[in-house]
Each structure stands twice: as structure tokens, then as C-alpha cells.
Design a protein around this motif. Structure first.
Motif, PDB file in Angstrom:
ATOM      1  N   THR A 179       5.468  -1.153   5.324  1.00 30.36           N
ATOM      2  CA  THR A 179       5.220  -0.516   6.625  1.00 30.36           C
ATOM      3  C   THR A 179       6.435   0.137   7.276  1.00 30.36           C
ATOM      4  O   THR A 179       6.297   1.228   7.860  1.00 30.36           O
ATOM      5  CB  THR A 179       4.594  -1.533   7.600  1.00 30.36           C
ATOM      6  OG1 THR A 179       3.429  -2.086   6.992  1.00 30.36           O
ATOM      7  CG2 THR A 179       4.209  -0.867   8.905  1.00 30.36           C
ATOM      8  N   ALA A 192      -1.109  -1.428  13.784  1.00 30.31           N
ATOM      9  CA  ALA A 192      -1.566  -2.824  13.897  1.00 30.31           C
ATOM     10  C   ALA A 192      -2.955  -2.888  14.525  1.00 30.31           C
ATOM     11  O   ALA A 192      -3.818  -3.656  14.075  1.00 30.31           O
ATOM     12  CB  ALA A 192      -0.568  -3.627  14.730  1.00 30.31           C
ATOM     13  N   THR A 197      -2.301 -10.069  10.811  1.00 31.98           N
ATOM     14  CA  THR A 197      -1.944  -8.781  11.413  1.00 31.98           C
ATOM     15  C   THR A 197      -0.819  -8.945  12.417  1.00 31.98           C
ATOM     16  O   THR A 197       0.154  -8.170  12.421  1.00 31.98           O
ATOM     17  CB  THR A 197      -3.166  -8.145  12.096  1.00 31.98           C
ATOM     18  OG1 THR A 197      -4.236  -8.026  11.153  1.00 31.98           O
ATOM     19  CG2 THR A 197      -2.825  -6.761  12.640  1.00 31.98           C
ATOM     20  N   ASP A 228      -2.985   0.238   4.458  1.00 30.17           N
ATOM     21  CA  ASP A 228      -3.314  -1.055   5.050  1.00 30.17           C
ATOM     22  C   ASP A 228      -4.750  -1.461   4.747  1.00 30.17           C
ATOM     23  O   ASP A 228      -5.030  -2.644   4.527  1.00 30.17           O
ATOM     24  CB  ASP A 228      -3.101  -1.005   6.559  1.00 30.17           C
ATOM     25  CG  ASP A 228      -3.442  -2.323   7.230  1.00 30.17           C
ATOM     26  OD1 ASP A 228      -2.560  -3.210   7.267  1.00 30.17           O
ATOM     27  OD2 ASP A 228      -4.581  -2.487   7.705  1.00 30.17           O
ATOM     28  N   ILE A 256       3.927   1.493  15.454  1.00 31.11           N
ATOM     29  CA  ILE A 256       3.560   0.220  14.825  1.00 31.11           C
ATOM     30  C   ILE A 256       2.342  -0.387  15.517  1.00 31.11           C
ATOM     31  O   ILE A 256       1.457  -0.949  14.872  1.00 31.11           O
ATOM     32  CB  ILE A 256       4.757  -0.751  14.854  1.00 31.11           C
ATOM     33  CG1 ILE A 256       5.857  -0.232  13.932  1.00 31.11           C
ATOM     34  CG2 ILE A 256       4.340  -2.161  14.419  1.00 31.11           C
ATOM     35  CD1 ILE A 256       7.155  -0.961  14.063  1.00 31.11           C
ATOM     36  N   TYR A 307       2.874  -7.206  11.584  1.00 30.45           N
ATOM     37  CA  TYR A 307       3.375  -6.110  12.404  1.00 30.45           C
ATOM     38  C   TYR A 307       4.353  -6.578  13.478  1.00 30.45           C
ATOM     39  O   TYR A 307       5.183  -5.793  13.942  1.00 30.45           O
ATOM     40  CB  TYR A 307       2.196  -5.329  12.988  1.00 30.45           C
ATOM     41  CG  TYR A 307       1.474  -4.580  11.896  1.00 30.45           C
ATOM     42  CD1 TYR A 307       2.019  -3.412  11.374  1.00 30.45           C
ATOM     43  CD2 TYR A 307       0.297  -5.059  11.343  1.00 30.45           C
ATOM     44  CE1 TYR A 307       1.393  -2.739  10.348  1.00 30.45           C
ATOM     45  CE2 TYR A 307      -0.334  -4.392  10.309  1.00 30.45           C
ATOM     46  CZ  TYR A 307       0.224  -3.232   9.809  1.00 30.45           C
ATOM     47  OH  TYR A 307      -0.378  -2.568   8.778  1.00 30.45           O
TER      48      TYR A 307
END
Length: 306
Positions: A48, A68, A186, A151, A64, A190
């Protein structure tokens, strides 16, 4: 009539007790499932940060957050229900889907290994990308779209593995574990990515003149260390991708599964060595499988071009 009502209340009470007993096991199931998908989580975390490289530092956290947010929506709204429906109507499809995802991880892992040893090809791709003139907003949107696409694949694998760990549990436990894994992983991935991409900014802040010499040295050390850390994280993510991908494949191929298990059992007296050798064997197997898939994909592309 009153006796019937009492019987109904007794049944409801018994159902509540059973549900409560099964929910007591949820933390254990979440922890177990999280351990099973650790390799994919490492890879997701390693991949990421590259999506915010070259963008406005002030936009990093916002980008981000966008990724996310879409990731958790995909897991909770689409992937978790899909896993539950497949488990109910077509449980036989879970293993092939897992193996397909494992094959994809091996393929992508092999391509990353190949790019490490063939950096000139990656450089040409970067030059081609830089030739396109787009606005910062368009670049940000393109990066977010690309990150979400990657993702989805990794999240699909995470939710499929999560479901496979609770397939024999009551429906309430399945739902809660899947949702808990979706949100927890998650947030963990993130959140950690956010820390990584802002670490150099934090180092720059510490290196300012208004801090003591020790703090300034620490800040400069962080700034110098982060590029090396990101490179190491990328290598770890690639290794994890190959190891996890091939191990998933072995669960659907009895011969390979027994072979890997025999390796682990032979070194059972030294657990850390047993784990390391097993992971290394799976990573090598992942490279070989990824190589085969890459050649097949290249052949298919050539045929379609013709």
C-alpha cells in the motif's frame, strides 16, 4: 396456553444460552483467523505505501483513508456476505476459490521477484508512465483505484480464509467473526500504513533546530532509515505472498500438503527452524508455480495479440 408460552420461553432461553456460549469463542476464532491470514496482511501492508509515493504529503492520510474506507466496505458489504452464501449454497467452491487466490498470489509474488532481478524493465515502465501528463487530482484518483483493485483481491482471500476457519461454527459466530476480522484487519493494515508513510515527516519534525541535539539526531536517523525500511518491508511482503499463496495451494493438493507437513514434522523438535524451513519451502514452491503461471499468461497474451 400458559404452559405453551412457558415452553416457548424455555426454548428461547436455551437458544440464547447456546448463542452466548458460541459468542464466547469469538475472540479465539478472530485471533486464530488473523494468524492464518498474517502473510496476506503483511503483503497488503507492504504494497500500500507505494500508492502515495510522489503525491502531495498533505494528502497522504486522506488517500489512505479513502483506500481503507473502500476496503472495509468491500469486506463487510460484499465479500463477507458472499463467503457466507457460498458456504451455505456451494461449500465445495470455497477450496477452489482459495486455490485460485493462492495461485494469483504466487503469480504476483513471482513478478515482484522477477522485477527485483530485472530492474531495467521496471524503469522502462516508469518512464512510460511519466510520459503521460495528468493533473495531481487525476493521479490521486488513479492511484486510489489501483490500490482498491489490489485490495479487493487480497481482501477476497482474507475473507475466504476467515470463513474456512469458522465454517463449522454457528451462523451467529460466522457473521460476527467475519465482520470482526474485516474491521480489525483493515484498521490494523491501514493504521500501520499511515504510521509508515508519515514516519519521515515525523523525523523531519524532530530534526528541526528547536529540539535538543539528541532529538535532532533521532529525527535524522528516522528519515534515513525509512527508505531502507520500506525496501525491507517490500521484500518481506513478497516472501509472505509466495509462502502463503503456495501453502493455500497445498491444502487442495494432498501430495503437496503431506510433503510440506512431513518437512515440518521432521524438524518438530526445533519449532522455529521447522517453521522457517516450511515457509522457505513454500516460498520456493510459490516461485516455481508463479513462473509456470507467468509463462502461461504470456502465451495467452501472445495468442490474443495475434
Amino acid at each position: 396456553m400458559p404452559s405453551g408460552l412457558l415452553a416457548l420461553l424455555d426454548d428461547i432461553g436455551a437458544l440464547v444460552k447456546v448463542s452466548a456460549a458460541s459468542l464466547d469463542d469469538v475472540p479465539t476464532q478472530v485471533a486464530k483467523t488473523t494468524g492464518k491470514v498474517s502473510g496476506i496482511v503483511i503483503d497488503d501492508t507492504a504494497v500500500t505505501p507505494k500508492y502515495v509515493v510522489g503525491l502531495d504529503p498533505a494528502r497522504e492520510i486522506a488517500i489512505i483513508w479513502q483506500i481503507a474506507k473502500k476496503s472495509v466496505i468491500n469486506k463487510v458489504v460484499f465479500l463477507a456476505p458472499a463467503a457466507l452464501l457460498l458456504g451455505f449454497f456451494a461449500p465445495w467452491a470455497i477450496q477452489p476459490i482459495l486455490m485460485l487466490g493462492g495461485a494469483y498470489l504466487c503469480f504476483e509474488g513471482y513478478e515482484k521477484v522477477h522485477s527485483i532481478f530485472s530492474p531495467h524493465e521496471e524503469a522502462h515502465a516508469t518512464e512510460a508512465e511519466s510520459a503521460k501528463v495528468i493533473t495531481p487530482e487525476e493521479l490521486e484518483k488513479e492511484r486510489v483505484t489501483s490500490a482498491v483493485r489490489t485490495d479487493i483481491i487480497l481482501s477476497s482471500e482474507i475473507m475466504a480464509i476467515a470463513y474456512s476457519q469458522v465454517a463449522d461454527q454457528p451462523l451467529a459466530t460466522q457473521i460476527i467473526v467475519l465482520l470482526a476480522v474485516a474491521v480489525f484487519i483493515t484498521a490494523a493494515v491501514y493504521g500501520f500504513v499511515g504510521v509508515i508513510v508519515k514516519a519521515d515527516d515525523f523525523g523531519v519534525h524532530l530534526a528541526k533546530e528547536n529540539h535538543s541535539p539528541g532529538v535532532r539526531n533521532l529525527g535524522r536517523g528516522i528519515v534515513k532509515f525509512m527508505p531502507h525500511f520500506l525496501k525491507i518491508l517490500g521484500y518481506v511482503g513478497t516472501a509472505a505472498m509466495l509462502w502463503v499463496g503456495f501453502e493455500i495451494i497445498t491444502h487442495g493438493v494432498p501430495f503437496l500438503h503431506h510433503l510440506v507437513e512431513n518437512i515440518e514434522h521432521a524438524l518438530a523438535s526445533v519449532p522455529p527452524i521447522a517453521w522457517l524451513v516450511k515457509a522457505l519451502a513454500c516460498a520456493i514452491g510459490g516461485i516455481i508455480l508463479g513462473f509456470i503461471i507467468e509463462k502461461f499468461v504470456s502465451l495467452v497474451r501472445k495468442i490474443f495479440k495475434k
